[in-house]
Design an enzyme around this catalytic site. Structure first.
Site: not given
Ligand code: 3PG
Ligand code: MG
Length: 397
Positions: A38, A199, A356, A379
């Protein structure tokens, strides 16, 4: 595409105080930054502004201190890593507003870079308090947002400031938005999406949005089991959200009505325990034993996935196909990632990945550098792929 101003429209900025929002929310272990990606991504913006003689004032958050000064979430130790990556001196101010900030900014010479303390030490950051945003704006003449990965937050330093100062997208923000536009906004077809991870429940909006946008949706990882179970397949004791069967069915119906092919695994690598090098066998879906756990998609599935990748002009990828963090259940993710990288290298595929675990998986496969674009956002990448407007991006328009 150019709905916002970039650094291209900033000429005469020598001596100007430029507040640059960057994402320095980097992984740290034992006081050391363990992944500088980053920081490397925001270096071009910082260097460009500094070379043009601006006073570059970095605003960033670290962790979730919830509006209070928490020593372990200070940005001070990170200033040193920023200095190393930039190869430029980066002094640190102990607060992002008030006298400490104003004094440090007053001491800056043209071309200097300054890092201010964690903006989230003030409650006004996350509540996007206009009074706090105004205090930030007082120490700057211009605002540059280079933190795409925090653009899903409507915070003072990611959203509020853009309304108070002339606002520009930094180079990384610009690159992210251009890559995402190529991936899903206005992509070359066919477009294939790979969505994996554990999930379905965390990616419902994503799956629903993708089936209306892409030509094929490959589902891997634990979430594939939920789809298989919804179709009546016994997945043994694999990770599976049985209660989401109706939702999975709904997604498959949506896909069919949008002419989006759903590509589910046809075989799996099955073990009795979730552990590295656990005894395993490759079995067809449909013959998973009651005590078996699917930990990766099998080779026949990989062939089918690669066939789709081979036909695609655009690939968007979020989430691993299997439990890539433990061997040998990384095999499918690695094989598909390598194939996508080689198609990209041949110039026949635009490949955009993010989120991620995805970056970690592509790094593990050794191909992160061979994709067209790998987003450092978690996100924000997901929300963009879900078709949601990002406050930090909207505010720049
Ligand atoms: C991230 O690391 O995903 C961004 O920096 C945003 O951080 P947050 O999830 O704490 O808002
Ligand atoms: Mg996050």
């Amino acid at each position: 595409m150019t709905q916002f101003k970039t650094l291209d429209s900033l000429d005469d900025i020598a001596g100007k105080r430029v507040l640059v929002r960057v994402d320095l929310n980097v992984p740290v272990k034992d006081g050391q930054v363990t992944d500088t990606t980053r920081i490397e991504r925001v270096a071009p913006t910082i260097n460009e502004l500094s070379e043009k003689g601006a006073k570059v004032i970095l605003l960033a958050h670290f962790g979730r201190p919830k509006g209070k000064a928490v020593a372990s979430m200070s940005l001070e130790p990170i200033a040193q890593t920023v200095e190393e990556v930039l190869d430029h001196r980066v002094p640190f101010a102990s607060d992002c507003i008030g006298e400490a900030a104003a004094g440090a900014v007053a001491d800056m010479a043209d071309g200097d870079v300054l890092l201010l303390e964690n903006v989230r030490f003030h409650a006004g950051e996350e509540s996007n308090d206009p009074a706090f945003a105004k205090q930030l704006a007082e120490i700057g003449d211009l605002y540059v947002d280079d933190a795409f990965s925090a653009a899903h937050r409507a915070h003072a330093s990611t959203e509020g400031l853009a309304h108070l100062l002339p606002a520009y997208a930094g180079r990384t923000m610009q690159a992210e938005l251009e890559a995402l536009e190529k991936g899903l906004g206005n992509p070359a077809r066919p477009v294939v999406a790979i969505v994996g991870g554990a999930k379905v429940s965390t990616k419902l909006d994503l799956l629903m949005n993708l089936v209306s946008k892409v030509d094929a949706l490959v589902i891997g990882g634990g979430m594939a089991n939920t789809f298989l179970a919804a179709k009546g397949t016994d997945v043994g004791k694999s990770l599976c959200e049985h209660d989401l069967a109706p939702t999975a069915k709904q997604i498959m119906i949506e896909a069919a009505s949008n002419n989006c092919a759903i590509v589910l695994p046809v075989d799996g690598v099955v073990a009795k325990e979730f552990a590295a090098n656990a005894d395993n066998e490759t079995l067809d879906i449909g013959s998973i034993p009651a005590d078996g756990m699917i930990l990766d998609v099998g080779p026949k599935s990989v062939s089918a996935i690669n066939e789709w990748i081979g036909k695609a002009s655009t690939l968007v990828w979020n989430g691993p196909l299997g439990a890539f963090e433990i061997e040998p259940f990384d095999a499918a993710t690695v094989a598909a990632a390598k194939f996508a990288a080689s198609c990209t290298g041949e110039g026949v595929l635009t490949s955009v990945a993010g989120g991620g675990d995805t970056v970690a998986a592509l790094n593990h496969a050794g191909v992160a550098g061979d994709f067209s674009y790998v987003s450092t956002a978690g996100g924000a990448f997901l929300e963009w792929m879900e078709g949601k407007p990002l406050p930090g991006v909207e505010a720049l328009k």
